[in-house]
Design a protein around this motif. Structure first.
Motif, mmCIF file in Angstrom:
data_model
loop_
_atom_site.group_PDB
_atom_site.id
_atom_site.type_symbol
_atom_site.label_atom_id
_atom_site.label_comp_id
_atom_site.label_asym_id
_atom_site.label_seq_id
_atom_site.Cartn_x
_atom_site.Cartn_y
_atom_site.Cartn_z
ATOM 1 N N LEU A 187 0.833 -1.198 0.000
ATOM 2 C CA LEU A 187 0.000 0.000 0.000
ATOM 3 C C LEU A 187 0.873 1.256 0.000
ATOM 4 O O LEU A 187 2.052 1.216 0.371
ATOM 5 N N GLU A 224 2.841 2.158 3.002
ATOM 6 C CA GLU A 224 3.819 1.152 3.432
ATOM 7 C C GLU A 224 5.104 1.195 2.612
ATOM 8 O O GLU A 224 6.048 0.456 2.891
ATOM 9 N N ARG A 251 -2.378 -9.574 4.804
ATOM 10 C CA ARG A 251 -3.568 -9.340 3.956
ATOM 11 C C ARG A 251 -3.924 -10.589 3.158
ATOM 12 O O ARG A 251 -5.100 -10.831 2.857
ATOM 13 N N LYS A 277 1.480 -1.290 -5.107
ATOM 14 C CA LYS A 277 0.177 -1.273 -5.784
ATOM 15 C C LYS A 277 0.090 -0.123 -6.782
ATOM 16 O O LYS A 277 -0.577 -0.228 -7.815
#
Length: 625
Positions: free
Chosen positions: A270, A273, A288, A435
């Motif tokens: 993310l 992160e 996750r 991501k």
């Protein structure tokens, strides 16, 4: 409460039901052969794992009694007490495994190892490749797999052998699974519908009631979470509901590892992160992954509850590969390595043990027959011990504690992977992708006001385009549902860049295909485009040939129609390494469908082998003129 927390809470509640046994079982008999399935499943004192002891590139080379004995001692040292197997009559391993367990029990009465025997259930004409009818532009139905009925010879043999094994080894066999991923419809070469599995589950339950089978044995089917009603609603049929009622527990498969490439919603680092260390980023991504697995479990639990049923639910299969040469490795989702394997295993064990679920982790040992053509393929690397007798990172602690001292495999002692050099192992850990930079494998730009099945009335229907976008005045729309970039049977990889370029890379296969598949219960209704055009730009390797267009109907329903044009060598339309714009007439493409059920918005299919070839597309849309 989060989905993950709800999954744990509901699973714990379900685990309390395990001791009660199946509600419809009226036979009461004391089991004189050790703990029952009700006492084993959901009990953290009985860790479970999937087992295959094949060393070679074919299952025709079955492990010997000595090899099985070695494996059983290793598994016992790992704390494992329950094994899951996959066939009964097709291959000799399970018969030999039962003999080896019995021999060890005779030598040491305290030795414990129990089995959930899997039976292989498949469709009539399973594994047939079919014959392509050029005139009909479709498969010849007489040569195709018939998913509406089972392979009666194979399935009967598998079930009868399981019953015989259970009766001969009542102290070892505690559960029977009717089928392995036999209902999930991406298993296009062999899957069956729930009524076929239900037939055999009812048969076994009848034997339990009549005394032909130990009444304490639990019966299930082990299948993908969607097959149990936890995903796409088309699986949620009356026959599935009857099957769930008939089984003693539900055995659910969940594979975040595979979805790290094919369905990446949960995968990756993310934005907040990105400044963490590699190990911290990886730990967050793996947490996750387990939450994602729990959400798939939760989907099944919610469906079972919606039927008014109380059934124990256990994880029949999940795992994480330590290596891959393609989709999950350094050139793909960057998921496969020993560090992530260890994290996933530990997190999954923590969750399921705390929730009162059994976890049949996949798998104990690497097996190379699963992908005999690619030694680096992920399917060959799901084990905790590789074919070189190296104990992978997940069990280094046990190795250091002396847990494997004196044990051998193939007559040779076990050693630690990476020579025990943790620094070297950690240096080779693949950082999960950010991501913000990840390739796209589903197109989510949709028109939320549009309804699947209703005729599209706009003048242009845009799949993806660098400049054409719907506005309030340009008579343009997006699809009414998400489009998934689907590689058919893994014959290609397909992804889309952030700039909207769809890239296809073919793999080693005798055919290949892929599609931008419409994700709704019905297809997109493009009947107003029957006199229009399909637009796109294309480039690729000049020596690759394929058909391109759209599809209506569904292959598994037997009503799929391909509306295609030919590209490549010998065709009117060539492929070059330069972008070329195409405007294909829908009227010329159309193979006789009314366009009310377009399920493959853009599809490519080739009946020819084309290994490591590239095709790219962009600026894809339909127009009415």
């Amino acid at each position: 409460m989060t989905t993950f927390s709800k999954a744990i809470a509901l699973c714990f509640t379900l685990s309390l039901l395990v001791a009660c046994g199946p509600a419809d079982n009226d036979v009461v008999e004391t089991n004189l052969h050790g703990p029952t399935a009700a006492e084993i499943l959901g009990n953290p004192d009985y860790p479970a794992i999937s087992y295959g002891g094949y060393r070679g590139k074919t299952r025709d080379l079955a492990p010997t009694h000595e090899q099985l004995t070695e494996d059983l001692k290793i598994l016992s040292a790992m704390g494992v007490k329950v094994l899951r197997t996959y066939n009964t009559s097709q291959y000799p391993q399970v018969a030999s495994l039962l003999e080896a367990i019995r021999a060890l029990k005779n030598q040491d009465p305290d030795f414990e190892m129990y089995l959930m025997i899997g039976t292989w259930i498949e469709a009539h004409n399973a594994w047939r490749s079919g014959v392509w009818d050029e005139e009909k532009n479709a498969w010849d139905g007489d040569t195709l797999t018939d998913h509406t009925r089972g392979n009666i010879d194979n399935n009967t043999r598998e079930i009868d052998t399981a019953v015989a094994m259970a009766n001969e080894y009542p102290d070892i066999v505690k559960a029977i699974a009717v089928g392995n991923e036999s209902m999930v419809q991406w298993a296009v070469k062999y899957f069956v519908y729930p009524n076929t599995v239900l037939k055999w589950v009812n048969y076994l339950q009848g034997l339990k009631a009549s005394g032909g089978l130990n009444p304490d044995i639990w019966i299930t089917s082990s299948d993908n979470y969607e097959s149990w009603g936890g995903g796409a609603t088309f699986y949620q049929t009356d026959d599935l509901a009857a099957l769930i009622k008939a089984v003693d527990f539900v055995s659910v498969h969940t594979y975040p590892f595979h979805d790290s490439f094919y369905n990446q919603d949960f995968w990756g680092v993310l934005a907040d992160e990105e400044q963490l260390s590699k190990q911290e980023m990886t730990a967050a991504a793996m947490a996750r992954a387990v939450e994602y697995a729990a959400s798939q479990y939760q989907g099944v639990a919610d469906y079972v509850e919606s039927l008014g049923l109380d059934k124990p639910i256990h994880i029949g299969e999940t795992g994480w590969a330590s290596n891959d040469s393609a989709a999950y490795g350094a050139k793909g989702s960057m998921a496969a390595d020993e560090y992530k394997e260890k994290l996933f295993y530990n997190y999954m064990r923590d969750w399921t043990d705390g929730a009162g679920m059994s976890l049949f982790y996949f798998e104990a040992f690497d097996e190379q027959w699963k992908d005999s053509g690619d030694a680096g393929g992920s399917e060959n690397h799901f084990g905790f011990i590789n074919l070189n007798n190296e104990v992978k990172y997940a069990f280094w602690d046990l190795f250091d504690e002396g847990g494997f001292d004196g044990l051998t495999r193939n007559g040779k002692p076990l050693v630690k992977s990476y020579g025990g050099d943790e620094a070297k192992l950690l240096s080779e850990v693949l950082s999960p992708p950010f991501k913000s930079l990840m390739a796209i494998r589903k197109i989510t730009t949709i028109n939320p006001a549009a309804v699947p099945g209703e005729a599209v009335t706009a003048g242009r229907y845009v799949v993806v385009h660098e400049s054409i976008q719907p506005t309030g005045s340009n008579n343009t729309t997006y699809p009414s549902a998400i489009l998934k970039l689907i590689p058919w049977e893994g014959t290609v990889s397909i992804e889309m860049s952030q700039q909207g370029v769809v890239s296809i890379a073919t793999r080693a296969s005798d055919w290949w295909g892929t599609s931008l598949e419409f994700q709704a219960e019905v297809g997109e209704n493009l009947e107003n485009f029957k006199s229009g055009y399909l637009h796109f730009e294309l480039r690729g390797d000049s020596d690759i040939g394929f058909n391109l267009g759209f599809q209506t109907g569904r292959y598994l329903d037997g009503d799929q129609v391909n509306s295609f044009a030919a590209f490549g060598p010998g065709a009117a339309r060539q492929v070059t390494d330069e972008w070329t714009s195409y405007k294909l007439s829908i009227d010329e493409l159309n193979a006789g469908t009314d366009l009310k059920d377009v399920t493959g918005i853009l599809s490519l299919l080739s009946q020819n082998r084309a290994e490591n070839k590239q095709v790219q597309l962009k600026n894809i849309y339909f127009s009415r003129d």
